[in-house]
Design a protein around this motif. Structure first.
Motif, PDB file in Angstrom:
ATOM      1  N   ILE A 126       0.888  -1.192   0.061  1.00 48.14           N
ATOM      2  CA  ILE A 126      -0.144   0.115   0.134  1.00 48.14           C
ATOM      3  C   ILE A 126       0.701   1.316   0.007  1.00 48.14           C
ATOM      4  O   ILE A 126       0.507   2.202  -0.734  1.00 48.14           O
ATOM      5  N   SER A 127       1.828   1.143   0.758  1.00 51.91           N
ATOM      6  CA  SER A 127       2.942   2.495   0.831  1.00 51.91           C
ATOM      7  C   SER A 127       3.397   2.649  -0.377  1.00 51.91           C
ATOM      8  O   SER A 127       3.958   3.667  -0.622  1.00 51.91           O
TER       9      SER A 127
ATOM     10  N   ALA B 101      -2.251   5.189  -8.655  1.00 49.76           N
ATOM     11  CA  ALA B 101      -2.767   3.576  -8.995  1.00 49.76           C
ATOM     12  C   ALA B 101      -4.191   3.636  -8.916  1.00 49.76           C
ATOM     13  O   ALA B 101      -4.769   4.493  -8.452  1.00 49.76           O
TER      14      ALA B 101
ATOM     15  N   MET C  34      -6.603  -2.252   0.880  1.00 50.14           N
ATOM     16  CA  MET C  34      -6.793  -1.648   2.201  1.00 50.14           C
ATOM     17  C   MET C  34      -7.742  -2.589   2.887  1.00 50.14           C
ATOM     18  O   MET C  34      -7.878  -2.731   4.028  1.00 50.14           O
TER      19      MET C  34
ATOM     20  N   ARG D 217      -6.054  -0.216  -4.764  1.00 51.62           N
ATOM     21  CA  ARG D 217      -5.958   0.661  -3.521  1.00 51.62           C
ATOM     22  C   ARG D 217      -7.003   0.062  -2.563  1.00 51.62           C
ATOM     23  O   ARG D 217      -6.873  -0.392  -1.374  1.00 51.62           O
ATOM     24  N   GLU D 218      -8.244   0.127  -3.003  1.00 47.37           N
ATOM     25  CA  GLU D 218      -9.283  -0.415  -2.223  1.00 47.37           C
ATOM     26  C   GLU D 218      -9.147  -1.851  -1.744  1.00 47.37           C
ATOM     27  O   GLU D 218      -9.451  -2.021  -0.496  1.00 47.37           O
TER      28      GLU D 218
ATOM     29  N   LEU E  10       2.185   1.952  -3.415  1.00 48.24           N
ATOM     30  CA  LEU E  10       1.774   2.215  -4.594  1.00 48.24           C
ATOM     31  C   LEU E  10       1.760   3.813  -5.058  1.00 48.24           C
ATOM     32  O   LEU E  10       1.926   4.540  -4.293  1.00 48.24           O
TER      33      LEU E  10
END
Length: 146
Positions: free
Chosen positions: A27-28, A34, A43, A39-40, A30
């Motif tokens: 995540i960090s 993106a 998460m 991303r969703e 990305l």
């Protein structure tokens, strides 16, 4: 990549923590631009890993409490007073027994709830893994076609 976080066992705390760290790192890493869906999904996977850790901790605590209660019960040597026992002692024992039975039922209910939450989290994880695999495959096929 998240694929690494999706492989292997998912039943031990170190393995769950390893997956959580891998997802957080991805995540960090990305880029700002993106895809929102990626991303969703990442998460959601992070939240699911955290939920899995919490549920595993709760289940371990309940199991530890149950083991401790079993040890106390097996170590009991009887009443400190010799027979005949008074009616007040009998009433106190009945009251304590009823309270402990209620506590045991509540603990077993909690364990069933935690186990069900853990199973639901595993099912969600499998769904997220499948969705992510499809997403990665689609993204790869789009970039190869384009």
């Amino acid at each position: 990549m998240a694929q690494d976080a999706l492989a292997g066992d998912f039943s031990t705390r170190p393995e769950i923590e390893k997956r959580l760290a891998a997802v957080r790192a991805e995540i960090s890493a990305l880029p700002v631009d993106a895809e929102a869906e990626l991303r969703e999904r990442l998460m959601q996977l992070e939240a699911l890993c955290q939920l899995h850790l919490t549920a595993a901790d709760m289940a371990a605590k309940v199991q530890g409490d149950r083991d401790a209660a079993t040890q106390v019960a097996t170590a009991w040597n009887g009443f400190p007073q010799s027979p005949p026992h008074s009616i007040l002692l009998l009433d106190d024992v009945r009251s304590t027994l009823a309270m402990l039975a209620d506590s045991q039922r509540a603990g077993e209910a909690q364990l069933r709830i935690f186990s069900a939450e853990l199973e639901a989290a595993r099912d969600k994880l499998q769904g997220f893994q499948q969705a992510e695999r499809k997403f990665v495959e689609n993204r790869g096929s789009r970039s190869n076609a384009g």
